[in-house]
Design an enzyme around this catalytic site. Structure first.
Site, PDB file in Angstrom:
ATOM      1  N   LYS A 206       0.840  -1.201   0.000  1.00 11.14           N
ATOM      2  CA  LYS A 206       0.000   0.000   0.000  1.00 11.14           C
ATOM      3  C   LYS A 206       0.876   1.253   0.000  1.00 11.14           C
ATOM      4  O   LYS A 206       0.690   2.153  -0.795  1.00 11.14           O
ATOM      5  CB  LYS A 206      -0.917  -0.034   1.222  1.00 11.14           C
ATOM      6  CG  LYS A 206      -1.861   1.138   1.326  1.00 11.14           C
ATOM      7  CD  LYS A 206      -2.836   0.940   2.493  1.00 11.14           C
ATOM      8  CE  LYS A 206      -3.618   2.204   2.778  1.00 11.14           C
ATOM      9  NZ  LYS A 206      -4.549   2.054   3.886  1.00 11.14           N
ATOM     10  N   GLU A 212      10.709  -4.792   4.317  1.00  4.51           N
ATOM     11  CA  GLU A 212      10.797  -6.201   3.934  1.00  4.51           C
ATOM     12  C   GLU A 212      10.414  -6.392   2.467  1.00  4.51           C
ATOM     13  O   GLU A 212      11.092  -7.095   1.706  1.00  4.51           O
ATOM     14  CB  GLU A 212       9.853  -7.061   4.791  1.00  4.51           C
ATOM     15  CG  GLU A 212      10.209  -7.129   6.256  1.00  4.51           C
ATOM     16  CD  GLU A 212       9.447  -6.102   7.085  1.00  4.51           C
ATOM     17  OE1 GLU A 212       9.266  -4.948   6.611  1.00  4.51           O
ATOM     18  OE2 GLU A 212       9.045  -6.444   8.208  1.00  4.51           O
ATOM     19  N   GLY A 267      -4.978  -2.061   5.174  1.00  8.71           N
ATOM     20  CA  GLY A 267      -4.165  -3.188   4.707  1.00  8.71           C
ATOM     21  C   GLY A 267      -4.828  -4.530   4.963  1.00  8.71           C
ATOM     22  O   GLY A 267      -4.947  -5.366   4.068  1.00  8.71           O
ATOM     23  N   ARG A 268      -5.290  -4.747   6.198  1.00  8.49           N
ATOM     24  CA  ARG A 268      -5.850  -6.059   6.548  1.00  8.49           C
ATOM     25  C   ARG A 268      -7.259  -6.258   5.998  1.00  8.49           C
ATOM     26  O   ARG A 268      -7.846  -7.315   6.181  1.00  8.49           O
ATOM     27  CB  ARG A 268      -5.815  -6.258   8.063  1.00  8.49           C
ATOM     28  CG  ARG A 268      -6.523  -5.183   8.855  1.00  8.49           C
ATOM     29  CD  ARG A 268      -6.136  -5.249  10.323  1.00  8.49           C
ATOM     30  NE  ARG A 268      -6.612  -4.125  11.107  1.00  8.49           N
ATOM     31  CZ  ARG A 268      -6.007  -2.945  11.191  1.00  8.49           C
ATOM     32  NH1 ARG A 268      -4.903  -2.722  10.515  1.00  8.49           N
ATOM     33  NH2 ARG A 268      -6.500  -1.978  11.939  1.00  8.49           N
ATOM     34  N   GLU A 353      -5.031  -6.932  15.019  1.00  6.95           N
ATOM     35  CA  GLU A 353      -4.541  -5.611  14.609  1.00  6.95           C
ATOM     36  C   GLU A 353      -5.685  -4.596  14.676  1.00  6.95           C
ATOM     37  O   GLU A 353      -5.456  -3.409  14.871  1.00  6.95           O
ATOM     38  CB  GLU A 353      -3.946  -5.673  13.197  1.00  6.95           C
ATOM     39  CG  GLU A 353      -2.898  -4.606  12.969  1.00  6.95           C
ATOM     40  CD  GLU A 353      -2.092  -4.771  11.694  1.00  6.95           C
ATOM     41  OE1 GLU A 353      -1.036  -4.158  11.587  1.00  6.95           O
ATOM     42  OE2 GLU A 353      -2.532  -5.520  10.794  1.00  6.95           O
ATOM     43  N   HIS A 384      -4.758 -33.715  17.628  1.00  8.88           N
ATOM     44  CA  HIS A 384      -3.655 -34.568  18.078  1.00  8.88           C
ATOM     45  C   HIS A 384      -2.553 -33.743  18.718  1.00  8.88           C
ATOM     46  O   HIS A 384      -1.438 -34.233  18.897  1.00  8.88           O
ATOM     47  CB  HIS A 384      -3.112 -35.372  16.888  1.00  8.88           C
ATOM     48  CG  HIS A 384      -4.170 -36.222  16.269  1.00  8.88           C
ATOM     49  ND1 HIS A 384      -4.372 -37.531  16.628  1.00  8.88           N
ATOM     50  CD2 HIS A 384      -5.130 -35.923  15.364  1.00  8.88           C
ATOM     51  CE1 HIS A 384      -5.407 -38.016  15.943  1.00  8.88           C
ATOM     52  NE2 HIS A 384      -5.884 -37.052  15.176  1.00  8.88           N
ATOM     53  N   LYS A 512       9.056  -1.003  14.034  1.00 15.76           N
ATOM     54  CA  LYS A 512       9.628  -0.656  12.722  1.00 15.76           C
ATOM     55  C   LYS A 512      10.702   0.412  12.894  1.00 15.76           C
ATOM     56  O   LYS A 512      11.793   0.312  12.340  1.00 15.76           O
ATOM     57  CB  LYS A 512       8.534  -0.084  11.808  1.00 15.76           C
ATOM     58  CG  LYS A 512       7.659  -1.088  11.130  1.00 15.76           C
ATOM     59  CD  LYS A 512       6.834  -0.368  10.049  1.00 15.76           C
ATOM     60  CE  LYS A 512       5.694  -1.232   9.547  1.00 15.76           C
ATOM     61  NZ  LYS A 512       4.870  -0.554   8.552  1.00 15.76           N
TER      62      LYS A 512
HETATM   63  C1  G6Q Z   1      -2.578  -3.917   7.923  1.00 15.52           C
HETATM   64  C2  G6Q Z   1      -1.324  -3.381   8.387  1.00 15.52           C
HETATM   65  C3  G6Q Z   1      -0.079  -4.078   7.898  1.00 15.52           C
HETATM   66  C4  G6Q Z   1       0.310  -3.723   6.454  1.00 15.52           C
HETATM   67  C5  G6Q Z   1       1.749  -4.183   6.227  1.00 15.52           C
HETATM   68  C6  G6Q Z   1       2.207  -3.953   4.806  1.00 15.52           C
HETATM   69  O1  G6Q Z   1      -3.663  -3.455   8.191  1.00 15.52           O
HETATM   70  O2  G6Q Z   1      -1.277  -2.023   8.170  1.00 15.52           O
HETATM   71  O3  G6Q Z   1      -0.178  -5.462   8.004  1.00 15.52           O
HETATM   72  O4  G6Q Z   1      -0.572  -4.304   5.565  1.00 15.52           O
HETATM   73  O5  G6Q Z   1       2.611  -3.528   7.121  1.00 15.52           O
HETATM   74  O6  G6Q Z   1       2.126  -2.608   4.475  1.00 15.52           O
HETATM   75  P1  G6Q Z   1       2.285  -2.136   2.996  1.00 15.52           P
HETATM   76  O7  G6Q Z   1       1.170  -2.714   2.192  1.00 15.52           O
HETATM   77  O8  G6Q Z   1       2.233  -0.641   3.028  1.00 15.52           O
HETATM   78  O9  G6Q Z   1       3.605  -2.656   2.500  1.00 15.52           O
END
Ligand code: G6Q
Length: 547
Positions: A206, A212, A267-268, A353, A384, A512
């Protein structure tokens, strides 16, 4: 005390819980033959049985009164109306617009977002069709067979979970892979199994600033250029999904190959947006739109069904009941079947989150429990392993049993076994087995009186563990879409009742920031006395063994 915990509705629930905690589910079922029918519902193709929750009509009435007091449904209306209910980020929350198949206008700042949503869906369709029909080819003229999503968190878990769930719907010859962790073995392992000339990378971020994802995308790019021997190959093998065109261009991906989305998609909550591109590439755009249809059917139910029939409202309130009044600290997600094995991790992020917050809308620290720890794993495997604690541990653990009734992979009688195990577990958790029953069983098996006295207590199950069971006919895109939307809205209901911002995530920031501060000290230069003693000593250990 907060206004919420001081309110008469909250206090009435506390009094009710004190009495009700003594009730055993076994007795509630015995007293009411209609219990299963009354506490089950069918919505958007999902059959949901919450009769094994520790509730009564009175519980539900009191919870509804609490929801009314907290304005939960008004908050729902505000979300669907595009109001900026993510107050700490000053953003609207409109994942529902992404799957608004009715195309009903939804406005943010006076502008209808639907034309933009439809345009991106059209862009996704034209690209996925071109890939599937061999009109989009790799640099050397070969067809694309492997899609690698490079993203993390919300830009990874949703597409990854859905691609696994809908593997039976994959377009012939297409494979989906996912790279998320910055641990070098993640990208290395995925790349090792691929042919560069047939591979398409989707860089999904996003913000397009996530450390990463950018590091993994750079590694993939180097690998591709090294193998194909030409920088120009990047254009045929890399696309981006982002809200940040500038950063995408800076990375070296032509913004004509970028699939946009908007800041009002969290994001989620983003798998329904162009973040779902790997899903569309894997199962086809028709399949992706069927996923949206399933979620939309659930959205329409949540938006329009009267409170007393509104399933996400009811289940969200039961989640609140379990957390705040029965004292449950966790929620176990137990999908039966391997296809949904990533659902617990997906819902872990969606819930934790969203509702892992301790300050309310007014900036006040709350004095009540908020989101539970969400965890779980696929059945029957979990039976199990960790189920022991559910059956005989000391904690109250509400659990969710989820299964498709029919399988896409009929093998012997395995599906019947799978479902019988699911039903057996929900029954065993509910009924338990008391000392008399254990004693009788051991006597019948000819066990000596002394052994019975010593061992029988260990074989007692108290039962009364609450569970909800969700069944649907088959693992179709519609069913999976509805299932995920049901959980999203439950999470919303609980968050609205607790008056927390379920759509920000400030909690992930600090780590972060600190990782960036520490990076130069890891391996490259010795610790300079700027961190705490434990961190310094761990840095020394890393230095000793570096390289
Ligand atoms: C979701 C969070 C988090 C995010 C990641 C990746 O709601 O904000 O999981 O999706 O940190 O972020 P980017 O899509 O910006 O790389």
């Amino acid at each position: 005390m907060s206004a919420l915990t001081q309110s008469s509705c909250w206090q009435a629930l506390e009094r009710h819980a004190t009495d009700f905690r003594r009730q055993h589910l076994r007795d509630l079922f015995a007293a009411d033959p209609e219990r299963a029918a009354r506490y089950s519902a069918q919505v958007a193709g999902l059959w949901v049985d919450y009769s094994k929750q520790r509730i009564s009509d009175e519980t539900l009435e009191l919870l509804m009164a609490l929801a009314a007091q907290q304005g939960v449904l008004a908050r729902r209306d505000a979300m669907f109306a595009g109001e900026k209910i993510n107050t700490t980020e000053r953003r609207a929350v409109l994942h529902v617009a992404l799957r608004n198949r009715s195309n009903r206008p939804i406005e943010v700042d006076g502008l209808d977002v639907m034309p933009g949503v439809n345009a991106v869906l059209a862009q996704m369709r034209s690209f996925t069709d071109a890939v599937h029909q061999g009109r989009w080819l790799g640099f050397t003229g070969e067809r694309i067979t492997d899609v690698v999503n490079i993203g993390i968190g919300g830009s990874d878990l949703g597409p990854r979970m859905i691609c696994d769930a809908l593997a039976s719907h994959a377009v012939a010859g297409m494979r989906a892979h996912f790279v998320s962790n910055v641990a070098p073995s993640d990208v290395a392992t995925v790349l090792a199994g691929l042919e560069p000339q047939r591979t398409l990378f989707v860089v999904a971020s996003k913000t397009f600033t996530t450390q990463e994802t950018l590091a993994n995308a750079q590694a993939a790019r180097r690998w591709l250029v090294d193998h194909l021997g030409d920088e120009a190959a990047v254009a045929q093998h890399f696309v981006a999904v982002s809200t940040n065109a500038e950063a995408v261009a800076k990375f070296g991906i032509d913004t004509r190959q970028m699939f946009p989305f908007w800041d009002w998609v969290g994001g989620r909550y983003s798998l329904w947006s162009s973040i779902g591109l790997p899903i569309a590439l894997y199962i086809g755009m028709d399949g992706f739109e069927r996923l949206l249809e399933g979620a939309h059917a659930l959205d329409e139910h949540f938006r329009t069904a009267p409170a007393e029939e509104n399933l996400p409202l009811r289940l969200g309130l039961i989640d609140v009941w379990n957390s705040n009044f029965l004292g449950a600290e966790t929620l176990a997600i137990l999908p039966y079947g391997t296809r949904l094995h990533r659902l617990p991790a997906y819902l872990q992020q969606a819930s934790m989150e969203s509702n892992g917050k301790s300050v309310d809308w007014h900036g006040q620290r709350v004095d009540y429990a908020t989101g539970p720890v969400v965890w779980g794993g696929a059945g029957t495997n979990g039976q199990h392993a960790f189920y022991q604690l559910l059956h005989q541990g000391t904690r109250l653990i509400p659990s969710e049993f989820i299964a498709a009734v029919r399988t896409h992979s009929p093998v012997g009688t395995q599906q019947a076994m799978l479902l019988s195990n699911l039903l057996a577990q929900t029954r065993a958790l509910m009924l338990g087995r008391d000392l008399n029953a254990v004693t009788r069983e051991m006597q019948a098996a000819g066990v000596s009186a002394q052994d019975i006295a010593e061992i029988a207590p260990h074989r007692v199950f108290l039962g009364n563990q609450p569970s909800t069971t969700i069944l649907f006919p088959q693992m179709t895109p519609e069913a999976v879409g509805a299932l995920v939307a049901l959980y999203e809205h439950r999470i919303f209901v609980a968050g609205a009742l607790w008056q927390i911002d379920s759509f920000d995530q400030w909690g992930v920031e600090l780590g972060k920031q600190m990782a960036n501060e520490l990076l130069p000290s890891v391996g490259y230069r010795p610790p300079a006395g700027q961190f705490d003693a434990s961190t310094e000593s761990l840095l020394q250990v890393i230095h000793q063994h570096w390289m």
